[in-house]
Design a protein around this motif. Structure first.
Motif, short mmCIF file in Angstrom:
data_model
loop_
_atom_site.label_atom_id
_atom_site.label_comp_id
_atom_site.label_asym_id
_atom_site.label_seq_id
_atom_site.Cartn_x
_atom_site.Cartn_y
_atom_site.Cartn_z
N UNK A 180 34.41 36.90 42.38
CA UNK A 180 34.16 35.48 42.60
C UNK A 180 33.12 34.92 41.65
N UNK A 181 32.15 35.72 41.24
CA UNK A 181 31.13 35.25 40.31
C UNK A 181 31.61 35.31 38.87
N UNK A 182 32.57 36.16 38.59
CA UNK A 182 33.08 36.27 37.23
C UNK A 182 32.24 37.16 36.34
N UNK A 183 31.17 37.72 36.87
CA UNK A 183 30.26 38.49 36.02
C UNK A 183 30.91 39.78 35.52
N UNK A 184 31.71 40.41 36.34
CA UNK A 184 32.34 41.66 35.92
C UNK A 184 33.33 41.40 34.80
N UNK A 185 34.14 40.36 34.94
CA UNK A 185 35.11 40.05 33.89
C UNK A 185 34.41 39.65 32.60
N UNK A 186 33.35 38.87 32.72
CA UNK A 186 32.62 38.44 31.53
C UNK A 186 31.97 39.64 30.84
N UNK A 187 31.41 40.56 31.61
CA UNK A 187 30.79 41.74 31.02
C UNK A 187 31.84 42.60 30.32
N UNK A 188 32.96 42.81 30.97
CA UNK A 188 34.01 43.62 30.35
C UNK A 188 34.53 42.97 29.08
N UNK A 189 34.67 41.65 29.08
CA UNK A 189 35.12 40.97 27.88
C UNK A 189 34.09 41.11 26.77
N UNK A 190 32.80 41.07 27.11
CA UNK A 190 31.74 41.23 26.12
C UNK A 190 31.75 42.65 25.55
N UNK A 191 31.89 43.64 26.41
CA UNK A 191 31.87 45.03 25.96
C UNK A 191 33.10 45.35 25.13
N UNK A 192 34.25 44.79 25.49
CA UNK A 192 35.48 45.08 24.78
C UNK A 192 35.57 44.39 23.43
N UNK A 193 34.69 43.42 23.16
CA UNK A 193 34.74 42.73 21.87
C UNK A 193 34.34 43.71 20.77
N UNK A 194 35.06 43.65 19.67
CA UNK A 194 34.70 44.47 18.52
C UNK A 194 33.90 43.60 17.57
#
Length: 65
Positions: free
Chosen positions: A8-22
């Protein structure tokens, strides 16, 4: 019913998107901040070690006193 895959907060998705960025490819001779983290990590470990030894020394000094 709650969906278990939804954050609901979106923090997990945002973190995963940040980590997955090359990191973007850099031109030869340019400065990169990705490879310089070991020196700052070493300095942090040294500072934490000195502080821990100072606290330990103070505890021992107070126990003996």
């Amino acid at each position: 019913m709650a969906d278990n895959d939804y954050d609901s907060a979106g923090s997990t998705q945002m973190f995963r998107a940040f980590v997955d960025e090359t990191p973007a490819p850099q031109a030869p001779g340019s400065v990169s901040t990705y490879g310089n983290s070991s020196s700052s990590r070493t300095g942090l470990i040294a500072v934490v070690t000195v502080v821990a030894l100072a606290v330990l020394g103070a505890v021992i000094w107070l126990a003996v006193k």
